[in-house]
Structure formats: C-alpha cells, structure tokens
Design a protein around this motif. Structure first.
Motif, PDB file in Angstrom:
ATOM      1  N   HIS A 101       0.829  -1.209   0.000  1.00  0.00           N
ATOM      2  CA  HIS A 101       0.000   0.000   0.000  1.00  0.00           C
ATOM      3  C   HIS A 101       0.866   1.262   0.000  1.00  0.00           C
ATOM      4  O   HIS A 101       0.486   2.280  -0.606  1.00  0.00           O
ATOM      5  CB  HIS A 101      -0.946  -0.002   1.196  1.00  0.00           C
ATOM      6  N   ARG A 102       2.002   1.205   0.663  1.00  0.00           N
ATOM      7  CA  ARG A 102       2.913   2.351   0.594  1.00  0.00           C
ATOM      8  C   ARG A 102       3.377   2.564  -0.848  1.00  0.00           C
ATOM      9  O   ARG A 102       3.437   3.697  -1.341  1.00  0.00           O
ATOM     10  CB  ARG A 102       4.115   2.131   1.512  1.00  0.00           C
ATOM     11  N   LEU A 103       3.707   1.465  -1.529  1.00  0.00           N
ATOM     12  CA  LEU A 103       4.147   1.576  -2.924  1.00  0.00           C
ATOM     13  C   LEU A 103       3.042   2.151  -3.803  1.00  0.00           C
ATOM     14  O   LEU A 103       3.301   3.010  -4.662  1.00  0.00           O
ATOM     15  CB  LEU A 103       4.581   0.206  -3.451  1.00  0.00           C
ATOM     16  N   ILE A 104       1.811   1.717  -3.585  1.00  0.00           N
ATOM     17  CA  ILE A 104       0.679   2.255  -4.348  1.00  0.00           C
ATOM     18  C   ILE A 104       0.561   3.761  -4.119  1.00  0.00           C
ATOM     19  O   ILE A 104       0.309   4.536  -5.060  1.00  0.00           O
ATOM     20  CB  ILE A 104      -0.623   1.534  -3.959  1.00  0.00           C
ATOM     21  N   HIS A 105       0.743   4.175  -2.883  1.00  0.00           N
ATOM     22  CA  HIS A 105       0.688   5.611  -2.555  1.00  0.00           C
ATOM     23  C   HIS A 105       1.777   6.377  -3.303  1.00  0.00           C
ATOM     24  O   HIS A 105       1.499   7.409  -3.938  1.00  0.00           O
ATOM     25  CB  HIS A 105       0.846   5.800  -1.053  1.00  0.00           C
ATOM     26  N   TRP A 106       2.992   5.884  -3.262  1.00  0.00           N
ATOM     27  CA  TRP A 106       4.085   6.577  -3.950  1.00  0.00           C
ATOM     28  C   TRP A 106       3.869   6.582  -5.459  1.00  0.00           C
ATOM     29  O   TRP A 106       4.173   7.573  -6.134  1.00  0.00           O
ATOM     30  CB  TRP A 106       5.419   5.901  -3.612  1.00  0.00           C
ATOM     31  N   ALA A 107       3.337   5.500  -5.993  1.00  0.00           N
ATOM     32  CA  ALA A 107       3.054   5.444  -7.428  1.00  0.00           C
ATOM     33  C   ALA A 107       2.027   6.504  -7.809  1.00  0.00           C
ATOM     34  O   ALA A 107       2.104   7.098  -8.890  1.00  0.00           O
ATOM     35  CB  ALA A 107       2.545   4.054  -7.803  1.00  0.00           C
ATOM     36  N   GLY A 108       1.084   6.764  -6.902  1.00  0.00           N
ATOM     37  CA  GLY A 108       0.085   7.788  -7.184  1.00  0.00           C
ATOM     38  C   GLY A 108       0.694   9.166  -7.320  1.00  0.00           C
ATOM     39  O   GLY A 108       0.219   9.991  -8.113  1.00  0.00           O
ATOM     40  N   LEU A 109       1.748   9.429  -6.586  1.00  0.00           N
ATOM     41  CA  LEU A 109       2.421  10.722  -6.676  1.00  0.00           C
ATOM     42  C   LEU A 109       3.087  10.909  -8.027  1.00  0.00           C
ATOM     43  O   LEU A 109       3.343  12.039  -8.453  1.00  0.00           O
ATOM     44  CB  LEU A 109       3.472  10.842  -5.560  1.00  0.00           C
ATOM     45  N   GLU A 110       3.367   9.798  -8.716  1.00  0.00           N
ATOM     46  CA  GLU A 110       4.030   9.841 -10.021  1.00  0.00           C
ATOM     47  C   GLU A 110       3.082   9.551 -11.182  1.00  0.00           C
ATOM     48  O   GLU A 110       3.521   9.415 -12.320  1.00  0.00           O
ATOM     49  CB  GLU A 110       5.185   8.833 -10.051  1.00  0.00           C
ATOM     50  N   GLY A 111       1.799   9.430 -10.889  1.00  0.00           N
ATOM     51  CA  GLY A 111       0.844   9.132 -11.942  1.00  0.00           C
ATOM     52  C   GLY A 111       0.952   7.708 -12.474  1.00  0.00           C
ATOM     53  O   GLY A 111       0.576   7.438 -13.608  1.00  0.00           O
ATOM     54  N   ARG A 112       1.440   6.789 -11.637  1.00  0.00           N
ATOM     55  CA  ARG A 112       1.632   5.397 -12.066  1.00  0.00           C
ATOM     56  C   ARG A 112       0.829   4.426 -11.208  1.00  0.00           C
ATOM     57  O   ARG A 112       1.110   3.236 -11.168  1.00  0.00           O
ATOM     58  CB  ARG A 112       3.126   5.026 -12.008  1.00  0.00           C
ATOM     59  N   GLN A 113      -0.192   4.932 -10.543  1.00  0.00           N
ATOM     60  CA  GLN A 113      -0.860   4.137  -9.520  1.00  0.00           C
ATOM     61  C   GLN A 113      -1.560   2.894 -10.087  1.00  0.00           C
ATOM     62  O   GLN A 113      -1.356   1.776  -9.593  1.00  0.00           O
ATOM     63  CB  GLN A 113      -1.875   5.008  -8.781  1.00  0.00           C
ATOM     64  N   THR A 114      -2.369   3.073 -11.110  1.00  0.00           N
ATOM     65  CA  THR A 114      -3.100   1.931 -11.648  1.00  0.00           C
ATOM     66  C   THR A 114      -2.151   0.895 -12.244  1.00  0.00           C
ATOM     67  O   THR A 114      -2.387  -0.316 -12.114  1.00  0.00           O
ATOM     68  CB  THR A 114      -4.137   2.386 -12.689  1.00  0.00           C
ATOM     69  N   ALA A 115      -1.068   1.341 -12.848  1.00  0.00           N
ATOM     70  CA  ALA A 115      -0.088   0.401 -13.396  1.00  0.00           C
ATOM     71  C   ALA A 115       0.534  -0.439 -12.290  1.00  0.00           C
ATOM     72  O   ALA A 115       0.706  -1.661 -12.431  1.00  0.00           O
ATOM     73  CB  ALA A 115       1.004   1.156 -14.156  1.00  0.00           C
ATOM     74  N   VAL A 116       0.850   0.195 -11.163  1.00  0.00           N
ATOM     75  CA  VAL A 116       1.444  -0.532 -10.048  1.00  0.00           C
ATOM     76  C   VAL A 116       0.422  -1.473  -9.410  1.00  0.00           C
ATOM     77  O   VAL A 116       0.745  -2.620  -9.068  1.00  0.00           O
ATOM     78  CB  VAL A 116       2.024   0.447  -9.014  1.00  0.00           C
ATOM     79  N   VAL A 117      -0.809  -1.014  -9.254  1.00  0.00           N
ATOM     80  CA  VAL A 117      -1.856  -1.887  -8.704  1.00  0.00           C
ATOM     81  C   VAL A 117      -2.026  -3.118  -9.586  1.00  0.00           C
ATOM     82  O   VAL A 117      -2.105  -4.253  -9.095  1.00  0.00           O
ATOM     83  CB  VAL A 117      -3.183  -1.121  -8.562  1.00  0.00           C
ATOM     84  N   SER A 118      -2.078  -2.908 -10.887  1.00  0.00           N
ATOM     85  CA  SER A 118      -2.215  -4.033 -11.821  1.00  0.00           C
ATOM     86  C   SER A 118      -1.047  -5.000 -11.683  1.00  0.00           C
ATOM     87  O   SER A 118      -1.232  -6.233 -11.690  1.00  0.00           O
ATOM     88  CB  SER A 118      -2.293  -3.515 -13.260  1.00  0.00           C
ATOM     89  N   ALA A 119       0.152  -4.453 -11.548  1.00  0.00           N
ATOM     90  CA  ALA A 119       1.347  -5.294 -11.428  1.00  0.00           C
ATOM     91  C   ALA A 119       1.345  -6.069 -10.119  1.00  0.00           C
ATOM     92  O   ALA A 119       1.789  -7.219 -10.066  1.00  0.00           O
ATOM     93  CB  ALA A 119       2.596  -4.431 -11.532  1.00  0.00           C
ATOM     94  N   LEU A 120       0.842  -5.458  -9.053  1.00  0.00           N
ATOM     95  CA  LEU A 120       0.756  -6.149  -7.768  1.00  0.00           C
ATOM     96  C   LEU A 120      -0.223  -7.318  -7.833  1.00  0.00           C
ATOM     97  O   LEU A 120       0.070  -8.428  -7.351  1.00  0.00           O
ATOM     98  CB  LEU A 120       0.334  -5.184  -6.670  1.00  0.00           C
ATOM     99  N   PHE A 121      -1.388  -7.093  -8.425  1.00  0.00           N
ATOM    100  CA  PHE A 121      -2.354  -8.175  -8.578  1.00  0.00           C
ATOM    101  C   PHE A 121      -1.765  -9.313  -9.414  1.00  0.00           C
ATOM    102  O   PHE A 121      -1.911 -10.493  -9.068  1.00  0.00           O
ATOM    103  CB  PHE A 121      -3.635  -7.660  -9.239  1.00  0.00           C
ATOM    104  N   LYS A 122      -1.112  -8.963 -10.504  1.00  0.00           N
ATOM    105  CA  LYS A 122      -0.518  -9.991 -11.361  1.00  0.00           C
ATOM    106  C   LYS A 122       0.564 -10.764 -10.625  1.00  0.00           C
ATOM    107  O   LYS A 122       0.623 -12.001 -10.696  1.00  0.00           O
ATOM    108  CB  LYS A 122       0.072  -9.347 -12.623  1.00  0.00           C
TER     109      LYS A 122
END
Length: 215
Positions: A101-122
C-alpha cells in the motif's frame, strides 16, 4: 472527469476479480469519465511483517482445510470467468500488505498508480510472488517506471506507514467494511466485484448525465 475512489487490498481475490470486471467495462467504454484513485484497506492489518503460510492461514480462518478449499473453489471459478487464471495452490504466502500500500501511494504521486496496482495483482495472483518482500516490490516499481533505488530507500524506512494506517482506519470509520468498495464522485458507493455489465450501465448513465448538463 468523475473521481472513482477504489478501496482494495492486493491479497483480496475479490478485489482482483472486481478490477478485472472494471477493466473490461473501461475498455468497452473508452470515453468513460472516471479518474481513478486507489486507497488502502488491509484485510489483515495484524499480519506478521513476514507474512505467514497461506494454506495455514486459510485453514485457520475458515475452519479447516476442507472448508477453505470449498470456499476458494467458488472464488477460483469466479476468477477464471473474469479472465484471471488463478491457481491458488501456487500462492504460498499470505502477505502483510502495508508496504504494498505504501508503494501504491508513492506510485500515485508519479501518476503510475493503476499500473502498479495491476502489477501487484498480477505478481500475487498469477505469479505467486511475495508482494510483502521489499525486493519484489522494488522489481514491480522498476518495471512500472519508478526509480528503484528511491523505492528501496523508502521501503527500508517507515515513510508514510502511519499515513497508510490512518487512511485505512478512516475508511473503516466511514463505513468501509469489506473490499472492493468503489466510491463514485465522493457520493455513491458500489460494493463488491460487480460485473462488466453493471459497470457499463453505470458509465452510460454518468455519460448521459454529463451530456444533459452540457446541453
């Protein structure tokens, strides 16, 4: 754009299924109005930092291996119907997801949140990787275009851990009791892994409302 807040946990199978359904609806409606933001909700906030053996966890939670197998057979069927080839037998660890969840938060600051969420699920559901492990999270961050060294430094610290815990607690205080939970335009709540058809109807209704306002 209309804000779509999604409360989820990467180790929640219904969250993975719900995301797959939503993705299909969004692909079918490229003119959808949603701006998506992901929010933390830990299914197991008291999970040990290193996680635990997943079969043991499920047996303890559901009253034995047979009961767990019965419940997860239904979930596996729903996952396959959603296009997610999950094999629960290949997932050895029930992870602590605070760092995810921390990584998802940081990804959101860079506009990469959905990509990281997708990668985590995969990584978790399709590849059986331990997404509580810093090295795995750094791999995911790097693959999504984030700076690996920075993510590694942040993961080695307590950066934003208190914020994630506070946001999780706030969601629960406001009535989120299970995930996935979707909040549309900060007003309307949709709970559970809704079908692509349900999402398609929601999108069509929102687009009609937008057109009516603009007319």
């Amino acid at each position: 754009m209309i804000r779509l807040d999604i409360f989820s946990d990467p180790v929640c199978p219904w969250c993975a299924i719900g995301k797959a359904h939503l993705d299909r609806a969004l692909e079918a409606h490229p003119d959808h109005p949603f701006r998506i933001e992901w929010h933390p909700f830990q299914l197991n906030p008291d999970m040990p930092k290193a996680g635990m053996d997943r079969p043991t966890y499920l047996a303890d939670k559901f009253g034995g291996p047979a009961a767990a197998a019965k419940i997860y057979a239904r979930i596996e069927e729903a996952a396959h119907a959603a296009g997610i080839p999950i094999d629960f037998g290949t997932i050895p660890v029930m992870c602590n997801t605070l760092d995810a969840h921390r990584l998802i938060h940081w990804a959101g600051l860079e506009g990469r949140q959905t990509a990281v969420v997708s990668a985590l699920f995969k990584a978790y559901w399709r590849e059986g990787r331990d997404i509580g492990a810093p090295a795995v999270l750094a791999d995911i961050a790097e693959a999504c275009g984030m700076e690996r060294a920075l993510v590694e430094r942040l993961l080695a610290s307590d950066a934003d851990a208190d914020d994630i815990a506070a946001r999780d607690a706030d969601a629960r205080a406001k009535g989120v009791t299970a995930v996935p939970t979707f909040l549309i335009a900060q007003q309307y709540v949709v709970s559970g892994a809704q079908s692509p058809e349900v999402w398609g109807n929601i999108i069509d209704e929102l687009l009609d409302q937008i057109k009516a306002v603009e007319a």
